[in-house]
Write an enzyme that holds these catalytic residues in place. Structure first.
Site, PDB file in Angstrom:
ATOM      1  N   HIS A 224       0.847  -1.189   0.000  1.00 54.29           N
ATOM      2  CA  HIS A 224       0.000   0.000   0.000  1.00 54.29           C
ATOM      3  C   HIS A 224       0.885   1.242   0.000  1.00 54.29           C
ATOM      4  O   HIS A 224       2.093   1.156   0.228  1.00 54.29           O
ATOM      5  CB  HIS A 224      -0.938   0.006   1.222  1.00 54.29           C
TER       6      HIS A 224
HETATM    7  C1  T46 Z   1       2.782   0.879   6.897  1.00 52.88           C
HETATM    8  C2  T46 Z   1       3.574  -0.355   7.136  1.00 52.88           C
HETATM    9  C3  T46 Z   1       5.054  -0.078   7.274  1.00 52.88           C
HETATM   10  C4  T46 Z   1      -4.504  -0.638  13.364  1.00 52.88           C
HETATM   11  O1  T46 Z   1      -5.597  -0.908  13.894  1.00 52.88           O
HETATM   12  N1  T46 Z   1      -3.806   0.447  13.809  1.00 52.88           N
HETATM   13  C5  T46 Z   1      -2.602   0.784  13.289  1.00 52.88           C
HETATM   14  O2  T46 Z   1      -1.989   1.776  13.726  1.00 52.88           O
HETATM   15  C6  T46 Z   1      -2.070  -0.022  12.228  1.00 52.88           C
HETATM   16  C7  T46 Z   1      -0.726   0.341  11.582  1.00 52.88           C
HETATM   17  C8  T46 Z   1      -2.785  -1.101  11.789  1.00 52.88           C
HETATM   18  N2  T46 Z   1      -3.981  -1.390  12.358  1.00 52.88           N
HETATM   19  C9  T46 Z   1      -4.702  -2.598  11.911  1.00 52.88           C
HETATM   20  C10 T46 Z   1      -5.191  -2.575  10.473  1.00 52.88           C
HETATM   21  C11 T46 Z   1      -5.161  -4.051  10.100  1.00 52.88           C
HETATM   22  O3  T46 Z   1      -6.371  -4.659  10.507  1.00 52.88           O
HETATM   23  O4  T46 Z   1      -3.809  -3.702  12.025  1.00 52.88           O
HETATM   24  C12 T46 Z   1      -4.024  -4.619  10.962  1.00 52.88           C
HETATM   25  C13 T46 Z   1      -2.738  -4.837  10.167  1.00 52.88           C
HETATM   26  O5  T46 Z   1      -2.414  -3.627   9.448  1.00 52.88           O
HETATM   27  P1  T46 Z   1      -1.815  -3.647   7.969  1.00 52.88           P
HETATM   28  O6  T46 Z   1      -2.307  -4.822   7.241  1.00 52.88           O
HETATM   29  O7  T46 Z   1      -2.033  -2.299   7.368  1.00 52.88           O
HETATM   30  O8  T46 Z   1      -0.247  -3.855   8.313  1.00 52.88           O
HETATM   31  P2  T46 Z   1       1.005  -3.789   7.332  1.00 52.88           P
HETATM   32  O9  T46 Z   1       2.129  -4.434   8.058  1.00 52.88           O
HETATM   33  O10 T46 Z   1       0.686  -4.280   5.972  1.00 52.88           O
HETATM   34  O11 T46 Z   1       1.321  -2.203   7.185  1.00 52.88           O
HETATM   35  C14 T46 Z   1       1.733  -1.428   8.303  1.00 52.88           C
HETATM   36  C15 T46 Z   1       0.962  -0.096   8.359  1.00 52.88           C
HETATM   37  O12 T46 Z   1      -0.451  -0.339   8.292  1.00 52.88           O
HETATM   38  C16 T46 Z   1       1.344   0.859   7.245  1.00 52.88           C
HETATM   39  O13 T46 Z   1       0.890   2.161   7.559  1.00 52.88           O
HETATM   40  O14 T46 Z   1       3.267   1.828   6.289  1.00 52.88           O
HETATM   41  O15 T46 Z   1       3.134  -1.149   8.239  1.00 52.88           O
END
Ligand code: T46
Length: 136
Positions: free
Chosen positions: A54
């Site tokens: 993303h």
């Molecule tokens: C990024 C990279 C480096 C939350 O509820 N609060 C939060 O602050 C974050 C970051 C995530 N979430 C929830 C949203 C999803 O249900 O945690 C779950 C996993 O998040 P996501 O799939 O977006 O995680 P990554 O590792 O793909 O990405 C993350 C960050 O979301 C993003 O901003 O830049 O790490």
């Protein structure tokens, strides 16, 4: 990362070291170039897992691998490169429209992220074609 603008930078932190070990202090608007609103960390990641896929519209972040290592693919819509994060002494600054993918996590990897905003799903672009359109 010479083709990437100021939106992507590696920041070397100031390490306070003595015979007891090392300490790094990260302060908003000083060592970190924004007002930190949120901290999260990614750990227990399987070594064959890829995360991210993303971009963000407005968010500024600094990614620090405080333990172990991982790699980050960054893509500004024109150029791609991969950055190895393997030291707590260094942070990867990402601002705005940068597609990111995290992979090659070591077993002990702890990836800490300092963010300029609270969590806001509407700031995410999770579709690559939409990202390329927004870059133009
Ligand atoms: C990024 C990279 C480096 C939350 O509820 N609060 C939060 O602050 C974050 C970051 C995530 N979430 C929830 C949203 C999803 O249900 O945690 C779950 C996993 O998040 P996501 O799939 O977006 O995680 P990554 O590792 O793909 O990405 C993350 C960050 O979301 C993003 O901003 O830049 O790490």
């Amino acid at each position: 990362m010479k083709n990437f603008s100021r939106a992507v930078q590696l920041i070397d932190f100031n390490v306070k070291g003595d015979d007891r070990g090392s300490l790094i202090s990260l302060e908003r608007n000083i060592s970190i170039p924004f007002d930190i609103q949120r901290v999260y960390y990614i750990f227990d990641t399987k070594t064959d897992v890829k995360r991210g896929f993303h971009a963000h519209r407005n968010l500024k972040q600094v990614l620090v691998c405080v333990n172990g290592s991982c790699q980050i693919l960054i893509d500004n819509g024109k150029e791609k490169t991969t950055v190895l994060l393997d030291s707590p002494n260094q942070g990867l600054y990402l601002e705005g429209l940068i597609w990111r993918e995290m992979f090659a996590f070591s077993e002990n990897c702890v990836l800490m992220v300092l963010a300029s905003e609270l969590y806001d799903e509407s700031d995410y672009i999770r579709n690559y074609e939409d990202f390329i359109k927004e870059c133009q």
